[in-house]
Design a protein around this motif. Structure first.
Motif, PDB file in Angstrom:
ATOM      1  N   UNK A 273       0.807  -1.218   0.000  1.00 51.43           N
ATOM      2  CA  UNK A 273       0.000   0.000   0.000  1.00 51.43           C
ATOM      3  C   UNK A 273       0.841   1.269   0.000  1.00 51.43           C
ATOM      4  N   UNK A 274       2.011   1.180  -0.605  1.00 47.83           N
ATOM      5  CA  UNK A 274       2.816   2.386  -0.794  1.00 47.83           C
ATOM      6  C   UNK A 274       2.260   3.160  -1.991  1.00 47.83           C
ATOM      7  N   UNK A 275       2.444   4.471  -2.046  1.00 53.04           N
ATOM      8  CA  UNK A 275       1.796   5.300  -3.070  1.00 53.04           C
ATOM      9  C   UNK A 275       2.416   5.115  -4.456  1.00 53.04           C
ATOM     10  N   UNK A 276       1.684   4.475  -5.347  1.00 51.55           N
ATOM     11  CA  UNK A 276       2.163   4.267  -6.706  1.00 51.55           C
ATOM     12  C   UNK A 276       2.376   5.600  -7.421  1.00 51.55           C
ATOM     13  N   UNK A 277       1.553   6.578  -7.149  1.00 50.43           N
ATOM     14  CA  UNK A 277       1.690   7.882  -7.793  1.00 50.43           C
ATOM     15  C   UNK A 277       3.050   8.518  -7.494  1.00 50.43           C
ATOM     16  N   UNK A 278       3.613   8.203  -6.328  1.00 47.94           N
ATOM     17  CA  UNK A 278       4.944   8.707  -5.970  1.00 47.94           C
ATOM     18  C   UNK A 278       6.014   7.811  -6.568  1.00 47.94           C
ATOM     19  N   UNK A 279       5.844   6.508  -6.431  1.00 44.30           N
ATOM     20  CA  UNK A 279       6.872   5.564  -6.870  1.00 44.30           C
ATOM     21  C   UNK A 279       7.078   5.627  -8.380  1.00 44.30           C
ATOM     22  N   UNK A 280       6.017   5.808  -9.143  1.00 46.35           N
ATOM     23  CA  UNK A 280       6.133   5.813 -10.608  1.00 46.35           C
ATOM     24  C   UNK A 280       7.048   6.937 -11.092  1.00 46.35           C
ATOM     25  N   UNK A 281       7.211   7.972 -10.273  1.00 42.83           N
ATOM     26  CA  UNK A 281       8.120   9.060 -10.656  1.00 42.83           C
ATOM     27  C   UNK A 281       9.572   8.741 -10.313  1.00 42.83           C
ATOM     28  N   UNK A 282       9.791   7.665  -9.557  1.00 40.84           N
ATOM     29  CA  UNK A 282      11.148   7.318  -9.132  1.00 40.84           C
ATOM     30  C   UNK A 282      11.778   6.215  -9.979  1.00 40.84           C
ATOM     31  N   UNK A 283      11.011   5.614 -10.885  1.00 36.74           N
ATOM     32  CA  UNK A 283      11.482   4.472 -11.677  1.00 36.74           C
ATOM     33  C   UNK A 283      11.834   4.885 -13.094  1.00 36.74           C
ATOM     34  N   UNK A 284      12.950   4.356 -13.592  1.00 39.39           N
ATOM     35  CA  UNK A 284      13.336   4.511 -14.984  1.00 39.39           C
ATOM     36  C   UNK A 284      13.715   3.126 -15.516  1.00 39.39           C
ATOM     37  N   UNK A 285      13.502   2.920 -16.815  1.00 35.74           N
ATOM     38  CA  UNK A 285      13.972   1.706 -17.485  1.00 35.74           C
ATOM     39  C   UNK A 285      14.723   2.138 -18.740  1.00 35.74           C
ATOM     40  N   UNK A 286      15.998   1.793 -18.808  1.00 33.87           N
ATOM     41  CA  UNK A 286      16.821   2.091 -19.973  1.00 33.87           C
ATOM     42  C   UNK A 286      17.123   0.777 -20.680  1.00 33.87           C
ATOM     43  N   UNK A 287      16.688   0.668 -21.927  1.00 34.98           N
ATOM     44  CA  UNK A 287      16.845  -0.560 -22.704  1.00 34.98           C
ATOM     45  C   UNK A 287      17.924  -0.357 -23.759  1.00 34.98           C
TER      46      UNK A 287
END
Length: 319
Positions: free
Chosen positions: A159-173
């Motif tokens: 139940x951590x805030x996805x709206x916050x976490x989504x701004x902290x993740x990057x994926x470099x392919x």
């Protein structure tokens, strides 16, 4: 996993630089195989170019290398950023996770421990100051899909805030280079990768690499560590120094890229190539370049001040 918990067992890997505040392991005069020559100029040039793009396009995020395909990029950067303010911002998540079809509940729990060991626990993600960028070679995106799916389940449970976490993740392919065309198929278009659209568009980015070099790093290059799939995650022997038949060849190549990263010429080339990227005007990208510049102008790597005019050259784009 709490801050006090011990990290899970992971493959042993020698430390080849003092990046992160440690000391390089004393390997002695480890002989390279008689038939081994240094990697070709193409491999080093392409790796340097794609490394510069990863640094420029990751938006100042900490870099976390998934698997082992880009160990050479990690080695190059630990040499290039040794003794710099970037100490501790390069991470390795050396697990194989192309599929989770046969994972047991215990394997799922162990995978979460591995995620937590590199700061990808939901609680930590929601509170970290800087974003974190996963970096890996990508063909179909299955490893990223597995990781993101398992992480999303964990976020929902906690139940951590996805709206916050989504701004902290990057994926470099890092993808094999193909002709640029509106009809070119990209891994993000696969129906199985719908998770990509849960993140802002600029946080999932591709960096292309010469196809020959991509295949070498992904499939053919000797690696210090063997693959680390889920059935080995509870094997304590995995933590012992590797003894497979290609370890000397792989370690010699790892040392080669670490030493190359220490060289002033390669650091300057990284800065030059970063400056060609559209996002180079950003504050975080300029900080990375300044870290490279500071380190490259110091013989000891102790962090001397950069030469006068460095900031001005960055601003005008003169190289």
């Amino acid at each position: 996993m709490t801050a006090e918990a011990a990290p899970p067992p992971r493959p042993y890997r020698w430390s080849l630089s003092s990046f992160g505040g440690g000391r390089p392991d004393q390997l002695g005069t480890l002989p390279a195989p008689r038939d081994q020559s240094p990697p070709s100029a193409l491999v080093l040039a392409e790796l340097t170019g794609v490394t510069a793009k990863v640094l420029a396009r990751s938006d100042g995020a900490d870099l976390c290398f998934l698997g082992r395909s880009l160990d050479s990029m990690y080695d190059l950067l630990t040499g290039a950023l040794e003794h710099s303010p970037w100490d501790g911002r390069l991470l390795r998540l050396p697990v194989s996770c192309m599929t989770d079809t046969h994972w047991s509940p215990a394997a799922v729990g162990r995978f979460r421990e591995h995620l937590a060991s590199v700061g990808l626990e939901p609680y930590a993600l929601a509170r970290r100051k800087r974003p974190v960028a996963l970096v890996d070679v990508v063909c179909e995106g299955r490893s990223y899909g597995t990781l993101h799916g398992r992480l999303a389940d964990w976020i929902e449970e906690s139940r951590e805030p996805w709206a916050v976490i989504r701004r902290k993740l990057r994926y470099v392919a890092v993808t094999p280079r193909t002709r640029t065309s509106p009809n070119t198929w990209r891994w993000q278009q696969d129906p199985g990768n719908a998770w990509v659209r849960t993140l802002p568009a600029h946080q999932v980015t591709d960096v292309s690499l010469d196809g020959r070099v991509w295949r070498y790093l992904a499939d053919d290059q000797p690696k210090v560590n063997q693959s680390f799939p889920h059935w080995n995650w509870f094997d304590e022997e995995s933590t012992l120094p590797p003894r497979h038949h290609e370890v000397a060849r792989a370690l010699a190549e790892a040392r080669y890229f670490t030493e190359a990263g220490r060289g002033t010429r390669l650091r300057e080339e990284l800065i030059r190539l970063m400056a060609r990227e559209p996002g180079f005007a950003g504050r975080e990208q300029r900080r990375i370049a300044l870290a490279l510049r500071t380190r490259s102008t110091s013989r000891t790597g102790s962090g001397t001040r950069p030469r006068a005019g460095t900031r001005a050259r960055y601003k005008t784009g003169n190289r």
